[in-house]
Scaffold this motif. Sequence first.
Motif, PDB file in Angstrom:
ATOM      1  N   GLY A  85     -15.397   0.168   7.620  1.00 13.26           N
ATOM      2  CA  GLY A  85     -14.241   0.721   6.469  1.00 13.26           C
ATOM      3  C   GLY A  85     -15.302   0.850   5.065  1.00 13.26           C
ATOM      4  O   GLY A  85     -14.814   1.104   4.289  1.00 13.26           O
ATOM      5  N   SER A  86     -16.594   0.648   5.315  1.00 11.22           N
ATOM      6  CA  SER A  86     -17.430   0.811   4.086  1.00 11.22           C
ATOM      7  C   SER A  86     -18.126   2.238   4.273  1.00 11.22           C
ATOM      8  O   SER A  86     -18.020   2.926   5.220  1.00 11.22           O
ATOM      9  N   LYS A 107     -16.928  -0.043  -0.730  1.00 10.72           N
ATOM     10  CA  LYS A 107     -15.478   0.309  -0.437  1.00 10.72           C
ATOM     11  C   LYS A 107     -14.713  -0.278  -1.416  1.00 10.72           C
ATOM     12  O   LYS A 107     -14.931  -1.124  -2.168  1.00 10.72           O
TER      13      LYS A 107
END
Length: 321
Positions: A85-86, A107
């Motif tokens: 997710g980063s 993020k």
Amino acid sequence: MSLSTEECPKTFLGGSCQRSLVPLLETHQHDVIYFGVVNLVHESKIIGTIDVWRCRSCSELFCEDKRFGATDLAPEVGFPKIDAGSKWGALICTRDTGSNWTLTAVKPGAMLVHSCTPETKLELTVGPDYSIEPGPSAGIGKHRIILVDQFVNTAVDVVTGKKHLGTTDAYQALGKPFSFTPPLSAAVVASSKMGFFNLASLLFFITGAWMLLAAVSVLPGYDKVGTLGSNILALLGAFGLVGGYLTLQKSRYGPSAALAVALAGLVGYTALKGSTESLGVSDYALDVLLGVDVIVGWITWTRVRSLRQAQWHPLDMPAYG
């Protein structure tokens, strides 16, 4: 993910052994190749670069920073990873004395620990659009996040956060992403030679069409070439069109084919026609066109060869490598 039946401790309940389904996670093996580079520019000066690799199967990015004068190897073995997710980003801190940067994972909602000076320590919050949210602890510098995946193989101005289109102190080539690319690299010289290749391919197309039309006696002066001469013209015309197409595609075989057609037509067809009857105006016009093809074909062939020899390779280290 695959499921496998793994035997539980043998506890007999009602005469049966209890078993459970235990999921076994399959670890993805990355197939990483070099993907590109990002040059970070402050006032036309390169302050560092980011090398980017990518997995060919899952497209995950791996990054490594490079700085002027830094020659130490990274302490970890292999490519650094970031959390799911980063994104990879460069945290820029701009002050009156210039800009500093740090390669980090970012993020939305994350907290980045940063020091504008050795005596300060800040906690910067990443906003939903990957900007730095304003706050009471903003520090003495102006902070910005530059996402690596948006600027691969380009130079980015760290002050504006936009693509840098001017020159740099490393190599004065307007708008070129690789600041230390060799002067004869294909990335630099290709654009100046594409126009010549296009004109050469047009000339080869014209020659091929001329000989095909002459083979079927459409053009005046070729009605007495005979069956053998017509077949030779048709064959050379077809190969001439192929050479023109390959030259248009910047293939190394295009100029070679066109050069061979021109030499065969200039020598073979002219000798055949001259041995049977006198050459006419149309024959001399074709010879002139074939002679021009010989010259242009040779120049095109040499330029293709020079481009291949000077072509930039991913193992060439850009910028501060």
